[in-house]
Design an enzyme around this catalytic site. Sequence first.
Site, PDB file in Angstrom:
ATOM      1  N   LYS A  12       0.822  -1.220   0.000  1.00 51.57           N
ATOM      2  CA  LYS A  12       0.000   0.000   0.000  1.00 51.57           C
ATOM      3  C   LYS A  12       0.859   1.276   0.000  1.00 51.57           C
ATOM      4  CE  LYS A  12      -4.020  -2.047   2.343  1.00 51.57           C
ATOM      5  NZ  LYS A  12      -5.017  -1.833   3.413  1.00 51.57           N
ATOM      6  N   TYR A  52     -12.338  -2.082  -4.072  1.00 48.59           N
ATOM      7  CA  TYR A  52     -12.786  -2.298  -2.688  1.00 48.59           C
ATOM      8  C   TYR A  52     -14.311  -2.320  -2.570  1.00 48.59           C
ATOM      9  CZ  TYR A  52      -8.411  -1.906   0.092  1.00 48.59           C
ATOM     10  OH  TYR A  52      -7.202  -2.113   0.715  1.00 48.59           O
ATOM     11  N   ASN A 115      -1.959   0.177   6.912  1.00 50.60           N
ATOM     12  CA  ASN A 115      -1.478  -1.113   7.433  1.00 50.60           C
ATOM     13  C   ASN A 115      -0.567  -1.825   6.442  1.00 50.60           C
ATOM     14  OD1 ASN A 115      -3.474  -1.860   5.654  1.00 50.60           O
ATOM     15  ND2 ASN A 115      -4.595  -3.157   7.082  1.00 50.60           N
ATOM     16  N   HIS A 118      -2.172  -5.411   1.650  1.00 54.05           N
ATOM     17  CA  HIS A 118      -3.481  -6.054   1.492  1.00 54.05           C
ATOM     18  C   HIS A 118      -3.249  -7.459   0.968  1.00 54.05           C
ATOM     19  CE1 HIS A 118      -7.591  -6.871   0.089  1.00 54.05           C
ATOM     20  NE2 HIS A 118      -7.011  -7.368  -0.985  1.00 54.05           N
ATOM     21  N   GLU A 129      -9.524 -10.740  -7.607  1.00 52.48           N
ATOM     22  CA  GLU A 129      -8.563  -9.635  -7.429  1.00 52.48           C
ATOM     23  C   GLU A 129      -7.389  -9.763  -8.409  1.00 52.48           C
ATOM     24  OE1 GLU A 129      -7.635  -9.449  -3.227  1.00 52.48           O
ATOM     25  OE2 GLU A 129      -9.634  -8.731  -2.735  1.00 52.48           O
TER      26      GLU A 129
END
Length: 136
Positions: A12, A52, A115, A118, A129
């Site tokens: 990310k 998302y 975080n 993913h 995905e």
Amino acid sequence: MSNIEQTLSIIKPDAVERNLIDEIKKIFKENNFHIKNSKKIHLTKDEAAEFYKVHQSKPFYSDLCSYLASGPIVVMILEGKNAVMANRKLMGATNPKDAEENTIRKLYGISIDKNSIHGSDSLENAKKEIDFFFKS
Ligand code: CMP
């Protein structure tokens, strides 16, 4: 019985910004994942919202999409034995505060939003995905 799977991983914006790409890839390789494909991209907010969309009813959805589109990311196909669950274990809990020692989120995550990584949560979502980013 070998159970070779593929899963999708995203480094990310917070981790790309801190130059953690090579360190995180090294962790995957040390944990017996083969990085089958990898590319650095920068999503638009609309593309992030599409990616998302399973979270569209959540209160954090808009911020989540803005965040994913806030800078470059690295999307990867990881291949290995039981890759979906093995990757989730290696990533650690969504909130870095709750993540176990030596997981990627414990090592590098800043907050529940930032975080660092993913990973697909099921084999079915992994296929979707992977197609989202790599289908030509
Ligand atoms: P990720 O695995 O990419 O999937 C959805 C993301 O939403 C998750 O990581 C978190 O970074 C983010 N998120 C933000 N707020 C929350 C929350 N309250 N609960 C779960 N995920 C959250």
